[in-house]
Design a protein around this motif. Sequence first.
Motif, PDB file in Angstrom:
ATOM      1  N   ASP A 152       0.828  -1.206   0.000  1.00 55.20           N
ATOM      2  CA  ASP A 152       0.000   0.000   0.000  1.00 55.20           C
ATOM      3  C   ASP A 152       0.868   1.264   0.000  1.00 55.20           C
ATOM      4  OD1 ASP A 152      -2.229  -1.591   0.022  1.00 55.20           O
ATOM      5  OD2 ASP A 152      -2.642  -1.345   2.162  1.00 55.20           O
ATOM      6  N   ALA A 153       1.936   1.249   0.799  1.00 53.36           N
ATOM      7  CA  ALA A 153       2.824   2.418   0.858  1.00 53.36           C
ATOM      8  C   ALA A 153       3.556   2.601  -0.472  1.00 53.36           C
ATOM      9  CB  ALA A 153       3.826   2.250   1.996  1.00 53.36           C
TER      10      ALA A 153
ATOM     11  N   GLN B 171      -9.211   0.598  -6.392  1.00 55.03           N
ATOM     12  CA  GLN B 171      -8.887   0.154  -5.043  1.00 55.03           C
ATOM     13  C   GLN B 171      -7.624   0.831  -4.519  1.00 55.03           C
ATOM     14  OE1 GLN B 171     -10.497  -1.499  -2.923  1.00 55.03           O
ATOM     15  NE2 GLN B 171      -8.995  -2.161  -1.396  1.00 55.03           N
ATOM     16  N   ASP B 172      -6.605   0.949  -5.371  1.00 50.76           N
ATOM     17  CA  ASP B 172      -5.355   1.591  -4.956  1.00 50.76           C
ATOM     18  C   ASP B 172      -5.580   3.055  -4.567  1.00 50.76           C
ATOM     19  OD1 ASP B 172      -3.964  -0.741  -5.379  1.00 50.76           O
ATOM     20  OD2 ASP B 172      -3.266  -0.176  -7.387  1.00 50.76           O
TER      21      ASP B 172
ATOM     22  N   ALA C  34      -7.356   6.562   2.119  1.00 48.54           N
ATOM     23  CA  ALA C  34      -7.541   6.094   3.496  1.00 48.54           C
ATOM     24  C   ALA C  34      -6.251   6.261   4.302  1.00 48.54           C
ATOM     25  CB  ALA C  34      -7.981   4.631   3.499  1.00 48.54           C
ATOM     26  N   GLN C  35      -5.092   5.998   3.661  1.00 49.50           N
ATOM     27  CA  GLN C  35      -3.812   6.195   4.343  1.00 49.50           C
ATOM     28  C   GLN C  35      -3.641   7.664   4.729  1.00 49.50           C
ATOM     29  OE1 GLN C  35      -0.147   3.794   2.972  1.00 49.50           O
ATOM     30  NE2 GLN C  35      -1.367   3.958   1.120  1.00 49.50           N
ATOM     31  N   MET C  36      -4.020   8.539   3.819  1.00 49.22           N
ATOM     32  CA  MET C  36      -3.899   9.977   4.074  1.00 49.22           C
ATOM     33  C   MET C  36      -4.770  10.397   5.252  1.00 49.22           C
ATOM     34  SD  MET C  36      -4.569  13.053   1.335  1.00 49.22           S
ATOM     35  CE  MET C  36      -3.549  12.209   0.121  1.00 49.22           C
ATOM     36  N   GLU C  37      -5.998   9.894   5.255  1.00 50.70           N
ATOM     37  CA  GLU C  37      -6.928  10.249   6.337  1.00 50.70           C
ATOM     38  C   GLU C  37      -6.441   9.733   7.689  1.00 50.70           C
ATOM     39  OE1 GLU C  37     -10.471   8.598   4.706  1.00 50.70           O
ATOM     40  OE2 GLU C  37     -10.563  10.074   3.082  1.00 50.70           O
ATOM     41  N   ARG C  38      -5.882   8.512   7.702  1.00 40.81           N
ATOM     42  CA  ARG C  38      -5.351   7.963   8.960  1.00 40.81           C
ATOM     43  C   ARG C  38      -4.135   8.762   9.425  1.00 40.81           C
ATOM     44  NH1 ARG C  38      -6.436   2.936   6.527  1.00 40.81           N
ATOM     45  NH2 ARG C  38      -4.244   2.720   5.924  1.00 40.81           N
TER      46      ARG C  38
ATOM     47  N   HIS D 209      -5.771  15.749  -1.305  1.00 41.31           N
ATOM     48  CA  HIS D 209      -6.915  14.853  -1.097  1.00 41.31           C
ATOM     49  C   HIS D 209      -8.015  15.155  -2.121  1.00 41.31           C
ATOM     50  CE1 HIS D 209     -10.450  13.008   0.777  1.00 41.31           C
ATOM     51  NE2 HIS D 209      -9.613  12.255   1.476  1.00 41.31           N
ATOM     52  N   ALA D 210      -8.266  16.423  -2.380  1.00 42.25           N
ATOM     53  CA  ALA D 210      -9.297  16.804  -3.349  1.00 42.25           C
ATOM     54  C   ALA D 210      -8.919  16.353  -4.763  1.00 42.25           C
ATOM     55  CB  ALA D 210      -9.500  18.324  -3.324  1.00 42.25           C
TER      56      ALA D 210
END
Length: 302
Positions: free
Chosen positions: A85-86, A230-231, A237-241, A257-258
């Motif tokens: 993911d990273a 999916q990627d 999701a990684q950014m939000e976490r 993000h936008a």
Amino acid sequence: MTRALPAELARHLAHLLKRTRRRYRKRLARCQEKFSETAVHELRVETRRALALLDLVQALKVGGPPKKARKALKRRLDAFDDLRDAQVGRLILEALPTKPPESDEFETFLRKRQRKLVTQLRREIKALKPRRIERLLKLLEKDVAAASEDSEKTGGTRAVLSKPLEAAFRRIARLQKRIRRTDTETIHRTRIAFKTFRYLCELLQPFLPWMTARRFREMHAWQTRMGDIQDMEVLLAQMERAVKHGHVRLQSVKRLHAVLARRLVVLVKQFVSTADRLERFRPRFDSDAEPKLWKVEDRKHE
């Protein structure tokens, strides 16, 4: 009770189990020797192939239950998820034609996370031993080889293969009909089912004359469209976490993000417009002749 298989199919599956056993050992040794992105990717691909093969053997109801081998392989595969993911997140960001300059903070976070995961996984991979997996695959290989019988007694290769292939395709078709542009989880579930089907077709390619090299390329392209969605979602999701846990500032990723969210909308729209292409890959057992044994083609993509 072990099910009998047409002799030609039994030989093919036994050969696949033997080849998978040896290739997995080789890929693991290479990854232990040099923990690179290429080595990790090849090990993940080989592990997925092994899992697909075990699922096929189980679906054909031949040999002992491969649950232990499958569980061990799945656990090893899942260990790479966070690192992948990273890595994929960084590749997506690097490919963006333009991005806000303040997004460097998030890219730095991904690089640090990747280095940390590499250090952690390198130790875990070094400690892995291939013997247990090899032993389980070897036992299964013997069971499959022993299940060989004349086609007249087993009903023929086509009769044996049509059931698992058609069942796998029907599952994808059901999921594909439920796809909604506003619910990307419906696309993700379809992708997982389709990936299983594609690996199944690759394993059985020698008996599927309609599954040409061109058809496999089309399958891979269709699957990749879903994978890109999916990627992108995983990256968001990684950014939000990262923001939630204080690793990056909200202000530094707000515009990025936008940008990614808009790109996600485009990817979903593009895939939904091609969702009906699934019908191209429907198994075709409409010939009176038995499937001919073709040469197996190795494939490097996942």
